[in-house]
Write a protein that holds these residues in place. Structure first.
Motif, mmCIF file in Angstrom:
data_model
loop_
_atom_site.group_PDB
_atom_site.id
_atom_site.type_symbol
_atom_site.label_atom_id
_atom_site.label_comp_id
_atom_site.label_asym_id
_atom_site.label_seq_id
_atom_site.Cartn_x
_atom_site.Cartn_y
_atom_site.Cartn_z
ATOM 1 N N LEU A 190 53.439 35.009 26.658
ATOM 2 C CA LEU A 190 52.207 35.202 25.902
ATOM 3 C C LEU A 190 52.433 34.953 24.418
ATOM 4 N N ALA A 191 53.606 35.387 23.923
ATOM 5 C CA ALA A 191 53.917 35.161 22.511
ATOM 6 C C ALA A 191 53.988 33.664 22.200
ATOM 7 N N GLY A 192 54.395 32.892 23.197
ATOM 8 C CA GLY A 192 54.545 31.458 22.985
ATOM 9 C C GLY A 192 53.250 30.677 22.993
ATOM 10 N N THR A 193 52.133 31.359 23.230
ATOM 11 C CA THR A 193 50.838 30.668 23.196
ATOM 12 C C THR A 193 50.236 30.638 21.796
ATOM 13 N N VAL B 96 72.760 44.902 41.850
ATOM 14 C CA VAL B 96 72.525 43.459 41.729
ATOM 15 C C VAL B 96 71.999 43.172 40.324
ATOM 16 N N LYS B 97 72.633 42.267 39.624
ATOM 17 C CA LYS B 97 72.211 41.901 38.267
ATOM 18 C C LYS B 97 71.142 40.812 38.367
ATOM 19 N N VAL B 98 69.974 41.096 37.813
ATOM 20 C CA VAL B 98 68.818 40.206 37.929
ATOM 21 C C VAL B 98 68.465 39.662 36.546
ATOM 22 N N PHE B 99 68.273 38.353 36.482
ATOM 23 C CA PHE B 99 67.900 37.682 35.235
ATOM 24 C C PHE B 99 66.823 36.646 35.519
ATOM 25 N N ALA B 100 66.068 36.304 34.477
ATOM 26 C CA ALA B 100 65.345 35.036 34.442
ATOM 27 C C ALA B 100 65.958 34.243 33.296
ATOM 28 N N ILE B 101 66.084 32.956 33.491
ATOM 29 C CA ILE B 101 66.680 32.094 32.481
ATOM 30 C C ILE B 101 65.662 31.056 32.034
ATOM 31 N N SER B 102 65.417 31.031 30.736
ATOM 32 C CA SER B 102 64.552 30.009 30.147
ATOM 33 C C SER B 102 65.452 28.877 29.658
ATOM 34 N N PRO B 103 65.477 27.752 30.341
ATOM 35 C CA PRO B 103 66.490 26.726 30.057
ATOM 36 C C PRO B 103 66.181 25.831 28.873
ATOM 37 N N GLY B 104 64.968 25.945 28.302
ATOM 38 C CA GLY B 104 64.598 25.064 27.198
ATOM 39 C C GLY B 104 63.845 23.842 27.682
ATOM 40 N N PHE B 105 63.384 23.056 26.733
ATOM 41 C CA PHE B 105 62.648 21.822 27.030
ATOM 42 C C PHE B 105 63.664 20.741 27.370
ATOM 43 N N ALA C 225 63.003 30.506 34.560
ATOM 44 C CA ALA C 225 61.760 30.708 33.815
ATOM 45 C C ALA C 225 61.401 29.445 33.033
ATOM 46 N N SER C 226 60.519 29.590 32.087
ATOM 47 C CA SER C 226 60.079 28.461 31.262
ATOM 48 C C SER C 226 59.734 28.963 29.869
ATOM 49 N N GLY C 227 60.058 28.164 28.862
ATOM 50 C CA GLY C 227 59.685 28.505 27.500
ATOM 51 C C GLY C 227 58.187 28.501 27.290
ATOM 52 N N THR C 228 57.441 27.875 28.191
ATOM 53 C CA THR C 228 55.983 27.863 28.089
ATOM 54 C C THR C 228 55.363 29.125 28.671
ATOM 55 N N ARG D 130 52.404 26.703 33.846
ATOM 56 C CA ARG D 130 52.627 27.728 32.813
ATOM 57 C C ARG D 130 52.217 29.100 33.323
ATOM 58 N N SER D 131 51.094 29.175 34.001
ATOM 59 C CA SER D 131 50.605 30.450 34.527
ATOM 60 C C SER D 131 51.520 30.978 35.622
ATOM 61 N N SER D 132 51.976 30.083 36.500
ATOM 62 C CA SER D 132 52.821 30.525 37.615
ATOM 63 C C SER D 132 54.168 31.043 37.121
ATOM 64 N N LYS D 133 54.738 30.390 36.127
ATOM 65 C CA LYS D 133 56.022 30.853 35.606
ATOM 66 C C LYS D 133 55.879 32.190 34.853
ATOM 67 N N THR D 134 54.723 32.407 34.251
ATOM 68 C CA THR D 134 54.463 33.699 33.632
ATOM 69 C C THR D 134 54.404 34.784 34.707
#
Length: 276
Positions: A154-157, A210-219, A148-151, A188-192
Motif C-alpha cells: 500500500l505504501a508503494g502506491t 518453521v521460518k516463514v518469509f516473503a521475498i520482494s526480489p525487485g524489478f 512477493a513483489s515491490g508493487t 499487484r492485487s494478488s501479490k498484496t
C-alpha cells in the motif's frame, strides 16, 4: 552434514531458474527438487545447470508440479513424502500475470484474468503450502518462502517519482474509457493478498519452528508475463535488473542472512524490510 532438501516451484525458467542456479553454486550442499508444469522442461533445465556447474556439491531432480492442478500437487507430495519423508525448504516461486491478455470489451475476459491470476498467486500457492506443510514440520531448520513483489504494498502506491512509479501510480486522464487499461492491477492485487497469506502461515507455523518469509526480489527482467528476449530488453531499458540478483538474495535468505526479519517481506534493495 546431510544436504538440505529444497523444493522450488516454477524452477525451470525466470527467477525460479536463477534461484536454483544460486543454490547450485552455494558452498553448502542441497538436494534440489526443480519443479515445472512440464517435466520435460524441468529436466532440460537440469541438464543446462549440470553442464554449466559440473562440480556443484548439490544434486538436482525434476518434479512435475502445476499449482493450478490439485491432483498434480498431491502426486508431487506423495513422491516427495515417499522418497524423502521431509522437506527443509519450500520456495513458492511459481507466479503469473494475466492482465495483459484481457479483452476489455469482454467482461468474461476481465473476470478470467483476475480469477486466474489470484488462483496461481494466492489460492494455488496456498494449497501447495497446505499440502506440503506436514513435510516442513519434519524438516531441519525448515523455511517457507513466498515470492512477493515491490508493487504489492500500500505504501508503494503513493510515490510517482521516476518512470516506473509514474507508470504504476500515475492517474489516467478523466473520462471513460481510459486510454490505457490497468493491466498490472490483477497481479499487484494478488501479490498484496499473498503478503497477508504469508502472515497467516507465519502465525500458523510459528510454534513449529518453521521460518516463514516473503521475498520482494525487485524489478527484474524475467519472463513473468510470457515475454520474449525483446520484451526483457525493453524491461531492462526501463530499469529492470539482472534476475540473478533476485536468485542470489533468495539463497541468502535460505542460508540465514535475514533470520532477524522472519515473518516479514524482505528485500535486497532500498529498505531491508518492505513497508506495508
Amino acid at each position: 552434514m546431510a544436504a538440505k532438501l529444497a523444493l522450488i516451484t516454477g524452477g525451470n525458467t525466470g527467477l525460479g531458474y536463477e534461484i536454483v542456479k544460486a543454490l547450485v553454486q552455494s558452498s553448502k550442499s542441497y538436494t534440489i527438487l526443480l519443479c515445472g508444469r512440464s517435466i520435460q522442461k524441468a529436466q532440460d533445465a537440469i541438464k543446462e545447470l549440470q553442464s554449466e556447474f559440473p562440480n556443484s556439491q548439490s544434486t538436482l531432480s525434476a518434479l512435475q508440479v502445476d499449482i493450478e492442478d490439485d491432483d498434480s500437487i498431491k502426486k508431487a507430495f506423495e513422491e516427495v513424502s515417499s522418497k524423502y519423508g521431509k522437506l527443509d525448504i519450500l520456495i513458492n516461486n511459481a507466479g503469473a500475470q494475466y492482465g495483459s491478455s484481457i479483452d476489455w470489451d469482454d467482461l468474461s475476459s476481465i473476470r478470467k484474468a483476475w480469477n486466474r491470476t489470484w488462483d496461481v498467486n494466492v489460492s494455488g500457492t496456498h494449497i501447495m503450502t497446505y499440502v506440503f506443510a506436514p513435510l516442513l514440520l519434519k524438516g531441519d531448520d525448515a523455511r517457507l518462502i513466498f515470492m512477493a513483489s515491490g508493487t504489492a504494498t500500500l505504501a508503494g502506491t503513493e510515490p510517482m517519482d521516476g518512470p516506473i512509479y509514474s507508470r504504476l501510480n500515475g492517474p489516467p486522464p478523466a473520462g471513460w474509457p481510459k486510454p490505457e487499461p490497468n493491466t498490472v492491477a490483477p497481479y499487484r492485487s494478488s501479490k498484496t493478498g499473498m503478503n497477508m497469506m504469508m502472515r497467516e502461515w507465519y502465525k500458523t507455523l510459528r510454534n513449529d519452528g518453521v521460518k516463514v518469509f516473503a521475498i520482494s526480489p525487485g524489478f527484474l527482467a524475467t519472463g513473468l508475463a510470457g515475454g520474449d528476449e525483446k520484451s526483457r530488453a525493453q524491461m531492462k531499458a526501463q530499469g529492470a535488473q539482472d534476475p540473478a540478483l533476485g536468485g542470489n538474495f533468495v539463497k541468502e535468505v535460505v542460508e540465514g542472512a535475514r533470520d532477524d526479519d522472519v515473518g516479514k517481506v524482505v528485500r535486497w534493495y532500498a529498505t531491508p524490510v518492505q513497508p506495508w
